[in-house]
Design a protein around this motif. Structure first.
Motif, PDB file in Angstrom:
ATOM      1  N   UNK A   1       0.883  -1.159   0.000  1.00 29.98           N
ATOM      2  CA  UNK A   1       0.000   0.000   0.000  1.00 29.98           C
ATOM      3  C   UNK A   1       0.922   1.210   0.000  1.00 29.98           C
ATOM      4  N   UNK A   2       0.600   2.224  -0.769  1.00 32.03           N
ATOM      5  CA  UNK A   2       1.423   3.436  -0.781  1.00 32.03           C
ATOM      6  C   UNK A   2       0.622   4.593  -0.212  1.00 32.03           C
ATOM      7  N   UNK A   3       1.289   5.418   0.587  1.00 31.32           N
ATOM      8  CA  UNK A   3       0.621   6.585   1.163  1.00 31.32           C
ATOM      9  C   UNK A   3       1.512   7.804   1.035  1.00 31.32           C
ATOM     10  N   UNK A   4       0.883   8.931   0.760  1.00 30.87           N
ATOM     11  CA  UNK A   4       1.617  10.196   0.784  1.00 30.87           C
ATOM     12  C   UNK A   4       1.633  10.639   2.241  1.00 30.87           C
ATOM     13  N   UNK A   5       2.839  10.742   2.823  1.00 24.22           N
ATOM     14  CA  UNK A   5       3.001  11.192   4.215  1.00 24.22           C
ATOM     15  C   UNK A   5       3.981  12.348   4.200  1.00 24.22           C
ATOM     16  N   UNK A   6       3.619  13.451   4.793  1.00 26.79           N
ATOM     17  CA  UNK A   6       4.476  14.638   4.727  1.00 26.79           C
ATOM     18  C   UNK A   6       4.941  14.797   3.292  1.00 26.79           C
ATOM     19  N   UNK A   7       6.283  14.944   3.076  1.00 26.78           N
ATOM     20  CA  UNK A   7       6.718  15.210   1.701  1.00 26.78           C
ATOM     21  C   UNK A   7       7.052  13.940   0.931  1.00 26.78           C
ATOM     22  N   UNK A   8       6.861  12.767   1.538  1.00 29.75           N
ATOM     23  CA  UNK A   8       7.333  11.560   0.846  1.00 29.75           C
ATOM     24  C   UNK A   8       6.228  10.522   0.673  1.00 29.75           C
ATOM     25  N   UNK A   9       6.596   9.510  -0.112  1.00 32.97           N
ATOM     26  CA  UNK A   9       5.689   8.397  -0.328  1.00 32.97           C
ATOM     27  C   UNK A   9       6.198   7.248   0.537  1.00 32.97           C
ATOM     28  N   UNK A  10       5.305   6.614   1.303  1.00 37.10           N
ATOM     29  CA  UNK A  10       5.755   5.479   2.103  1.00 37.10           C
ATOM     30  C   UNK A  10       5.061   4.215   1.605  1.00 37.10           C
ATOM     31  N   UNK A  11       5.764   3.083   1.751  1.00 43.66           N
ATOM     32  CA  UNK A  11       5.241   1.793   1.289  1.00 43.66           C
ATOM     33  C   UNK A  11       4.979   0.906   2.498  1.00 43.66           C
TER      34      UNK A  11
ATOM     35  N   UNK B   1     -17.829   6.586   3.437  1.00 46.49           N
ATOM     36  CA  UNK B   1     -18.557   6.255   2.206  1.00 46.49           C
ATOM     37  C   UNK B   1     -19.146   7.522   1.589  1.00 46.49           C
ATOM     38  N   UNK B   2     -19.622   8.400   2.474  1.00 45.69           N
ATOM     39  CA  UNK B   2     -20.179   9.671   2.010  1.00 45.69           C
ATOM     40  C   UNK B   2     -19.099  10.512   1.309  1.00 45.69           C
ATOM     41  N   UNK B   3     -17.911  10.563   1.931  1.00 50.14           N
ATOM     42  CA  UNK B   3     -16.803  11.319   1.330  1.00 50.14           C
ATOM     43  C   UNK B   3     -16.423  10.722  -0.027  1.00 50.14           C
ATOM     44  N   UNK B   4     -16.415   9.385  -0.077  1.00 43.20           N
ATOM     45  CA  UNK B   4     -16.052   8.711  -1.333  1.00 43.20           C
ATOM     46  C   UNK B   4     -17.081   9.041  -2.404  1.00 43.20           C
ATOM     47  N   UNK B   5     -18.335   9.095  -1.982  1.00 42.07           N
ATOM     48  CA  UNK B   5     -19.427   9.440  -2.902  1.00 42.07           C
ATOM     49  C   UNK B   5     -19.202  10.834  -3.491  1.00 42.07           C
ATOM     50  N   UNK B   6     -18.605  11.689  -2.675  1.00 42.93           N
ATOM     51  CA  UNK B   6     -18.343  13.064  -3.138  1.00 42.93           C
ATOM     52  C   UNK B   6     -17.048  13.182  -3.929  1.00 42.93           C
ATOM     53  N   UNK B   7     -16.351  12.041  -4.097  1.00 42.97           N
ATOM     54  CA  UNK B   7     -15.180  12.073  -4.964  1.00 42.97           C
ATOM     55  C   UNK B   7     -13.841  11.963  -4.266  1.00 42.97           C
ATOM     56  N   UNK B   8     -13.833  11.974  -2.933  1.00 41.54           N
ATOM     57  CA  UNK B   8     -12.568  11.825  -2.216  1.00 41.54           C
ATOM     58  C   UNK B   8     -12.154  10.344  -2.224  1.00 41.54           C
ATOM     59  N   UNK B   9     -10.883  10.037  -2.526  1.00 35.49           N
ATOM     60  CA  UNK B   9     -10.409   8.649  -2.448  1.00 35.49           C
ATOM     61  C   UNK B   9     -10.115   8.333  -0.991  1.00 35.49           C
ATOM     62  N   UNK B  10     -10.788   7.312  -0.454  1.00 34.76           N
ATOM     63  CA  UNK B  10     -10.562   6.939   0.947  1.00 34.76           C
ATOM     64  C   UNK B  10     -10.432   5.426   1.075  1.00 34.76           C
ATOM     65  N   UNK B  11      -9.795   4.985   2.134  1.00 35.33           N
ATOM     66  CA  UNK B  11      -9.714   3.563   2.436  1.00 35.33           C
ATOM     67  C   UNK B  11      -9.781   3.383   3.936  1.00 35.33           C
ATOM     68  N   UNK B  12     -10.351   2.259   4.377  1.00 32.90           N
ATOM     69  CA  UNK B  12     -10.505   1.996   5.807  1.00 32.90           C
ATOM     70  C   UNK B  12     -10.197   0.522   5.993  1.00 32.90           C
TER      71      UNK B  12
ATOM     72  N   UNK C   1      -3.598   9.422  -8.216  1.00 31.68           N
ATOM     73  CA  UNK C   1      -4.700   8.805  -7.476  1.00 31.68           C
ATOM     74  C   UNK C   1      -4.215   8.317  -6.107  1.00 31.68           C
ATOM     75  N   UNK C   2      -3.022   7.759  -6.088  1.00 29.06           N
ATOM     76  CA  UNK C   2      -2.446   7.259  -4.834  1.00 29.06           C
ATOM     77  C   UNK C   2      -2.217   8.427  -3.873  1.00 29.06           C
ATOM     78  N   UNK C   3      -1.721   9.532  -4.419  1.00 27.48           N
ATOM     79  CA  UNK C   3      -1.402  10.668  -3.557  1.00 27.48           C
ATOM     80  C   UNK C   3      -2.630  11.348  -2.977  1.00 27.48           C
ATOM     81  N   UNK C   4      -3.771  11.164  -3.657  1.00 27.96           N
ATOM     82  CA  UNK C   4      -4.985  11.818  -3.168  1.00 27.96           C
ATOM     83  C   UNK C   4      -5.661  11.073  -2.029  1.00 27.96           C
ATOM     84  N   UNK C   5      -5.360   9.770  -1.898  1.00 27.77           N
ATOM     85  CA  UNK C   5      -6.190   9.008  -0.971  1.00 27.77           C
ATOM     86  C   UNK C   5      -5.858   9.224   0.494  1.00 27.77           C
ATOM     87  N   UNK C   6      -6.912   9.097   1.323  1.00 24.14           N
ATOM     88  CA  UNK C   6      -6.750   9.134   2.779  1.00 24.14           C
ATOM     89  C   UNK C   6      -6.987   7.718   3.267  1.00 24.14           C
TER      90      UNK C   6
END
Ligand SMILES: Nc1nc2c(c(=O)[nH]1)N[C@H]1C(S)=C(S)[C@@H](COP(=O)(O)OP(=O)(O)OC[C@H]3O[C@@H](n4cnc5c(N)ncnc54)[C@H](O)[C@@H]3O)O[C@H]1N2
Ligand code: MOO
Length: 550
Positions: free
Chosen positions: A347-357, A422-433, A402-407
């Motif tokens: 899984x990749x996440x944008x954290x501060x200025x970097x990408x973490x795996x 789910x509501x946020x995702x419906x509005x277009x925000x990329x989210x994962x839980x 797309x990866x950088x946008x997700x929470x």
């Protein structure tokens, strides 16, 4: 070729190179290109260079509405001393796209021309060839418009048609037969009983094959019947360019694939030093490649990419696009066996200025891990893995933007929070839980593996910005009558605990009232607890996304 009872264990590159050369020796060659109308060729790959048949524009055309003039007749003209040109012989009115009459070499926009009776006044000098689109300015006749290997995009199709090219030669799409095997397979949508396996691998493989510019034809699932498999493989080898057989690759007594290939043709190798996907089978029957992919879905998908894709490249005569890569910092150590090249989903996440795996679960049966993953980390064969903190290269499954946008969230499972996401995702925000429990979620937050986590209990650890979201009732979920004093089980993901009770595996599970209701289980309340959202400091704005706590 004799019967092999053991698995080969050579490195992937060597295994593949040997296979491709054996296929060439057996006469496997690129398929002949196909001729298609340009409109039918979108998405296909150009096989031979295509030259423009006609220039664009193919006549000198006015680029503006105005007057065609001879530039020299306007030289010296100004606001105070306009050039007066006789319409018809010294200036001709033209619309955008009209042919420039012979002898004229410039166009003056109507904004700069003032009609005066049969004359028109031009109050500035026109440069020779201004506002004229010259013949071949865009495309010259005979110019190479498309190069072998170019993909036919809407842009290229339009340029070809503009140059009066209506047909193109494109690389053939190899036809691939995909056989799922196993007596236990049932079609999705069936009523299942224990031991039944819903057949989805053939869809997975066919989908990948179609992405690689080939045609996949899924065949009905074959039961474990040696003679039947042999007959169907022989038939498919005669009718398709490539045959893919799924499952039946390991050492189990009903794993016939390797034997069938050896009997019908040549078994080139069985086994390769990779993980997952070790038992892949590479063979040739009647001059056609026949590949046996392992049954576990992750192994099947990976070996399809590592072995089926290069064979498709051989058959179509040209490479297919590879994956983009990105550099990321590993948050956790990855240990991998020496001698095997391992493919780890991350899984990749944008954290501060970097990408973490974040390395994900490595079970080859978990199809969900391929959905969750943003990419693949390759641990070389002669490496034992990577330390936490190492910068690694990751092959991307989806666009970096797309990866950088997700929470990404972890922690305890709480339905109202999931509803909000789910509501946020419906509005277009990329989210994962991905709930793993409060403690594990907190550790994940500390290591930077999530952007936020749900914490259940009293005041959460002070290290991160936090907000109280609400309260919930916790207790024991059970089926019919409340089990005796024996302790229940606690699962980090509350839904999974309740599911185990549902399936009769556990007498009772510790979970929330909502989860018990969701599973229609009995519920014995024990205590109320608070649910908090904790986030990474730079994601503190996320706390305001939730209405105040109760
Ligand atoms: N004694 C040994 N057992 C196993 C070995 C081994 O070396 N020795 N290798 C293991 C490895 S590694 C793998 S990978 C699997 C490969 O198994 P098979 O290719 O023989 O496949 P099956 O046993 O038939 O299926 C395994 C598993 O895969 C799922 N599956 C299969 N087909 C489908 C389908 N069409 N759709 C969805 N899912 C499918 C299913 O869960 C099967 O249970 O063998 C290990 N065993
Ligand atoms: O090699 Mo198997 O493919 O571990 O899962």
């Amino acid at each position: 070729m004799g019967k092999k009872v053991y698995l080969d264990n050579l490195p992937r590159q060597e295994t593949l190179a040997n296979y491709l050369s054996q296929l060439e020796q057996a006469g496997v060659r690129p398929l002949l290109p196909e001729r298609l109308a340009v409109e039918q060729a979108l998405g296909r790959t150009v096989a031979r260079a295509i030259r423009a048949q006609l220039a664009n524009p193919h006549y000198p055309a006015s680029a503006m509405d105005g007057y065609a003039v001879r530039a020299e007749t306007t030289f010296g003209a100004s606001e105070t001393k306009p050039a007066r040109l006789l319409v018809g012989s010294e200036a001709v009115y033209v619309d955008t796209g009209d042919v420039i009459p012979a002898g004229y070499d410039a166009v003056v926009m109507i904004e700069q021309a003032t009609p005066r009776g049969e004359y028109v006044e031009i109050n500035g000098a026109a440069a020779p060839w201004q506002h004229i689109r010259l013949v071949g300015e865009d495309i010259a006749a005979g110019e190479v418009l498309a190069w072998p290997g170019d993909r036919i995009t809407p842009y290229l199709a339009a340029a070809l048609l503009a140059a009066n090219v209506t047909e193109v030669e494109v690389r053939a799409r190899p036809r691939v037969a995909v056989f799922p095997t196993g007596t236990e397979l049932v079609e999705p949508g069936s009523k299942v009983k224990p031991g039944d396996i819903l057949e989805f691998n053939s869809r997975l493989l066919a989908g990948l094959i179609e992405e690689w510019d080939a045609v996949a034809e899924r065949q009905p699932a074959l039961p474990d019947d040696y003679e039947l498999l042999k007959a169907r493989v022989a038939e498919a080898a005669a009718n398709y360019d490539l045959v893919v057989i799924n499952a039946g690759s390991s050492a189990g007594s009903e794993d016939f694939t390797a034997r069938v290939i050896a009997e019908l043709g040549t078994l080139v190798s069985h086994g390769v030093a990779i993980k997952p996907g070790k038992p892949v089978i590479l063979g040739e029957v009647q001059g056609k490649p026949v590949i046996g992919l392992p049954g576990y879905p992750v192994s099947a998908a990976l070996t399809c990419e590592l072995f089926v894709k290069p064979v498709l490249e051989l058959l179509r005569g040209g490479q297919l696009p590879g994956r983009a890569t990105a550099r990321a910092r590993l948050v956790r150590k990855v240990v991998s066996p020496l001698g095997q090249e391992e493919f780890v989903r991350v899984k990749l996440l944008a954290q501060e200025a970097e990408l973490v795996a974040v390395p994900l679960g490595r079970g080859a049966g978990a199809i969900s891990s391929l959905v969750q993953a943003d990419g693949l980390l390759v641990v070389p064969r002669l490496s034992e893995g990577f330390e936490a903190g190492t910068e690694v290269e990751v092959q991307l499954f989806r666009p970096l933007a797309e990866i950088q946008e997700q929470w990404w969230f972890g922690g305890t499972y709480w339905q109202p929070f999931e509803e909000k996401l789910l509501e946020l995702a419906q509005q277009g925000q990329k989210v994962g839980y991905y709930p793993t429990g409060s403690q594990a979620g907190f550790l994940a937050l500390s290591r930077g593996e999530v952007h936020g986590t749900l914490w259940a209990g009293e005041q959460p650890p002070a290290a991160f910005p936090a907000r109280l979201l609400g309260k919930r009732l916790m207790g024991w979920a059970y089926r019919e009558s409340e089990p005796g004093p024996e302790p229940g089980r606690e699962e980090s993901h509350l839904l999974k605990g309740a599911a185990a009770v549902m399936a009769g595996l556990w007498p009772r599970a510790w979970c929330s009232q909502e989860v018990a209701e969701l599973y229609q289980l009995q519920f014995k309340p024990v205590q109320e607890e608070q649910v908090w959202l904790l986030v990474r400091p730079e994601k503190a704005f996320l706390l305001d996304r939730w209405e105040g706590g109760t």
